[in-house]
Design a protein around this motif. Structure first.
Motif, PDB file in Angstrom:
ATOM      1  N   ASP A 120       0.793  -1.216  -0.027  1.00 48.24           N
ATOM      2  CA  ASP A 120       0.012  -0.001   0.153  1.00 48.24           C
ATOM      3  C   ASP A 120       0.817   1.202   0.079  1.00 48.24           C
ATOM      4  OD1 ASP A 120      -2.246  -1.740   0.250  1.00 48.24           O
ATOM      5  OD2 ASP A 120      -2.219  -1.782   2.190  1.00 48.24           O
ATOM      6  N   TRP A 121       1.905   1.269  -0.896  1.00 45.93           N
ATOM      7  CA  TRP A 121       2.628   2.470  -1.053  1.00 45.93           C
ATOM      8  C   TRP A 121       1.785   3.817  -1.432  1.00 45.93           C
ATOM      9  CZ3 TRP A 121       7.457   3.116   0.607  1.00 45.93           C
ATOM     10  CH2 TRP A 121       8.254   4.161   0.241  1.00 45.93           C
ATOM     11  N   PRO A 122       2.066   4.928  -0.702  1.00 42.13           N
ATOM     12  CA  PRO A 122       1.076   6.175  -0.926  1.00 42.13           C
ATOM     13  C   PRO A 122       1.683   6.752  -2.120  1.00 42.13           C
ATOM     14  CG  PRO A 122       2.483   6.669   0.721  1.00 42.13           C
ATOM     15  CD  PRO A 122       2.641   5.047   0.602  1.00 42.13           C
ATOM     16  N   GLY A 172       9.890   7.701  -3.709  1.00 46.51           N
ATOM     17  CA  GLY A 172      10.764   6.551  -3.959  1.00 46.51           C
ATOM     18  C   GLY A 172      10.036   5.713  -5.033  1.00 46.51           C
ATOM     19  N   ASP A 173       9.492   6.440  -6.075  1.00 48.46           N
ATOM     20  CA  ASP A 173       8.870   5.846  -7.114  1.00 48.46           C
ATOM     21  C   ASP A 173      10.216   5.701  -8.342  1.00 48.46           C
ATOM     22  OD1 ASP A 173       6.399   5.755  -6.434  1.00 48.46           O
ATOM     23  OD2 ASP A 173       5.599   7.346  -7.467  1.00 48.46           O
ATOM     24  N   LEU A 174      10.326   4.681  -8.954  1.00 50.67           N
ATOM     25  CA  LEU A 174      11.265   4.513 -10.117  1.00 50.67           C
ATOM     26  C   LEU A 174      10.668   5.275 -11.202  1.00 50.67           C
ATOM     27  CD1 LEU A 174      13.500   3.319 -11.326  1.00 50.67           C
ATOM     28  CD2 LEU A 174      11.947   1.295 -12.319  1.00 50.67           C
ATOM     29  N   LEU A 175      11.668   6.278 -11.631  1.00 51.81           N
ATOM     30  CA  LEU A 175      11.357   7.021 -12.723  1.00 51.81           C
ATOM     31  C   LEU A 175      11.953   6.756 -13.984  1.00 51.81           C
ATOM     32  CD1 LEU A 175      11.722  10.435 -10.869  1.00 51.81           C
ATOM     33  CD2 LEU A 175       9.789   9.005 -11.066  1.00 51.81           C
ATOM     34  N   LEU A 176      11.149   6.395 -15.171  1.00 49.51           N
ATOM     35  CA  LEU A 176      11.739   6.102 -16.440  1.00 49.51           C
ATOM     36  C   LEU A 176      11.577   7.258 -17.256  1.00 49.51           C
ATOM     37  CD1 LEU A 176      12.525   3.188 -16.369  1.00 49.51           C
ATOM     38  CD2 LEU A 176      10.364   3.400 -15.447  1.00 49.51           C
ATOM     39  N   LEU A 177      12.935   7.733 -17.705  1.00 53.45           N
ATOM     40  CA  LEU A 177      13.030   9.219 -18.160  1.00 53.45           C
ATOM     41  C   LEU A 177      13.491   9.295 -19.700  1.00 53.45           C
ATOM     42  CD1 LEU A 177      15.605  10.451 -15.168  1.00 53.45           C
ATOM     43  CD2 LEU A 177      12.952  10.561 -15.670  1.00 53.45           C
ATOM     44  N   VAL A 211      15.194   7.100  -9.125  1.00 51.10           N
ATOM     45  CA  VAL A 211      14.394   7.020  -7.908  1.00 51.10           C
ATOM     46  C   VAL A 211      14.199   8.195  -7.480  1.00 51.10           C
ATOM     47  CG1 VAL A 211      14.206   5.837  -5.840  1.00 51.10           C
ATOM     48  CG2 VAL A 211      15.296   4.657  -7.746  1.00 51.10           C
ATOM     49  N   ALA A 212      13.012   8.819  -7.114  1.00 47.68           N
ATOM     50  CA  ALA A 212      12.713   9.822  -6.492  1.00 47.68           C
ATOM     51  C   ALA A 212      12.795   9.923  -4.885  1.00 47.68           C
ATOM     52  CB  ALA A 212      11.152  10.328  -6.758  1.00 47.68           C
ATOM     53  N   GLU A 242      10.514   2.629   5.152  1.00 49.43           N
ATOM     54  CA  GLU A 242      11.595   2.558   4.171  1.00 49.43           C
ATOM     55  C   GLU A 242      11.215   2.023   3.046  1.00 49.43           C
ATOM     56  OE1 GLU A 242      15.557   2.510   6.102  1.00 49.43           O
ATOM     57  OE2 GLU A 242      14.694   0.850   6.663  1.00 49.43           O
ATOM     58  N   ARG A 243      11.585   2.336   1.648  1.00 51.05           N
ATOM     59  CA  ARG A 243      11.406   1.773   0.581  1.00 51.05           C
ATOM     60  C   ARG A 243      12.568   0.479   0.439  1.00 51.05           C
ATOM     61  NH1 ARG A 243      13.914   1.621  -4.781  1.00 51.05           N
ATOM     62  NH2 ARG A 243      12.417   1.890  -6.555  1.00 51.05           N
ATOM     63  N   LEU A 244      11.799  -0.829   0.326  1.00 50.37           N
ATOM     64  CA  LEU A 244      12.602  -2.082   0.426  1.00 50.37           C
ATOM     65  C   LEU A 244      12.332  -2.468  -1.036  1.00 50.37           C
ATOM     66  CD1 LEU A 244      10.747  -3.321   3.414  1.00 50.37           C
ATOM     67  CD2 LEU A 244      12.784  -1.940   3.473  1.00 50.37           C
ATOM     68  N   SER A 245      13.479  -3.022  -1.464  1.00 47.95           N
ATOM     69  CA  SER A 245      13.789  -3.889  -2.525  1.00 47.95           C
ATOM     70  C   SER A 245      14.918  -4.831  -2.507  1.00 47.95           C
ATOM     71  CB  SER A 245      13.900  -2.662  -3.902  1.00 47.95           C
ATOM     72  OG  SER A 245      15.102  -1.784  -3.641  1.00 47.95           O
ATOM     73  N   ALA A 246      14.957  -5.649  -3.587  1.00 52.95           N
ATOM     74  CA  ALA A 246      15.987  -6.539  -3.925  1.00 52.95           C
ATOM     75  C   ALA A 246      16.373  -6.418  -5.613  1.00 52.95           C
ATOM     76  CB  ALA A 246      15.752  -7.923  -3.681  1.00 52.95           C
ATOM     77  N   GLN A 247      17.583  -6.486  -5.868  1.00 50.69           N
ATOM     78  CA  GLN A 247      17.926  -6.239  -7.345  1.00 50.69           C
ATOM     79  C   GLN A 247      18.905  -7.346  -7.733  1.00 50.69           C
ATOM     80  OE1 GLN A 247      21.128  -3.355  -7.925  1.00 50.69           O
ATOM     81  NE2 GLN A 247      19.644  -2.023  -8.895  1.00 50.69           N
TER      82      GLN A 247
END
Length: 202
Positions: free
Chosen positions: A137-139, A144-149, A181-182, A191-196
């Motif tokens: 439920d990310w607001p 923290g959004d990924l931005l494709l530019l 990443v914004a 926190e924004r959590l991710s795996a890469q």
């Protein structure tokens, strides 16, 4: 080990502003919840850089090839899957790229409200990157959004992807594959959590 731990059936290829994929249901809901529940809290190192081609600040924990301490069992299983042959072959089928013999790097990331990643194109030795997200439920105003530019300008946003639990993006590296990443994490300190997972040339 669960053979279909990482799934690609929901993958949608996008061409704008460069080839990438949005996978809305990368993980089965029960797996996504389990990995979120056991997302490691320790072993992270704050990294940052100001100026130059890319500036950023966030916290990272390496899982492969260099590991920082023991992992919870679900994450140990996740790691075993993404460094395996079946996962690589699935990414090859999706992207149409040969990844045979490439080096695999796997990391965990934590972004707080002061973290960001400026517009950049990945280094030439990177071929394909998959980023898995672990926030429920990310607001919409949480940052923290990924931005494709479409260019090196952070204002030239073509697509915006929220870090929603169980979803992922796959980025194919190219000379125009600008992304960022914004700044910002969830209000209240979350926190924004991710795996890469990254496939590299040596």
């Amino acid at each position: 080990m669960t053979a279909d731990l990482v799934r690609f059936t929901s993958a949608a290829r996008r061409e704008d502003p460069f080839p990438w994929y949005h996978v809305t249901e990368t993980l089965a809901p029960e797996w996504a919840e389990l990995l979120l529940k056991t997302f490691p809290e320790d072993g992270f190192t704050k990294v940052g850089r100001a100026g130059g081609e890319k500036s950023y600040t966030m916290r990272v924990r390496g899982l492969h090839p260099a590991a920082a301490g023991d992992l919870p069992q679900p994450w140990d299983e996740f790691l075993g899957h993404v460094v395996g042959t079946a996962y690589r072959e699935n990414v090859e089928r999706l992207t149409g790229l040969s990844l045979e013999g490439l080096r695999i790097e796997v990391n965990l990331w934590r972004y707080d409200q002061e973290s960001w990643l400026d517009p950049h194109v990945d280094k030439q030795n990177k071929v394909v990157t998959q980023v898995f997200y672990f926030n429920r439920d990310w607001p919409s105003d949480g940052g923290g959004d990924l931005l494709l530019l479409g260019s090196s300008s952070v204002g030239d946003v073509r697509e915006r992807v929220a870090p929603e639990l169980g979803s992922s993006v796959i980025l194919v590296r190219g000379e125009n594959s600008w992304h960022a990443v914004a700044k910002g994490g969830r209000a209240g300190g979350g926190e924004r959590l991710s795996a890469q997972v990254v496939f590299h040339h040596d």
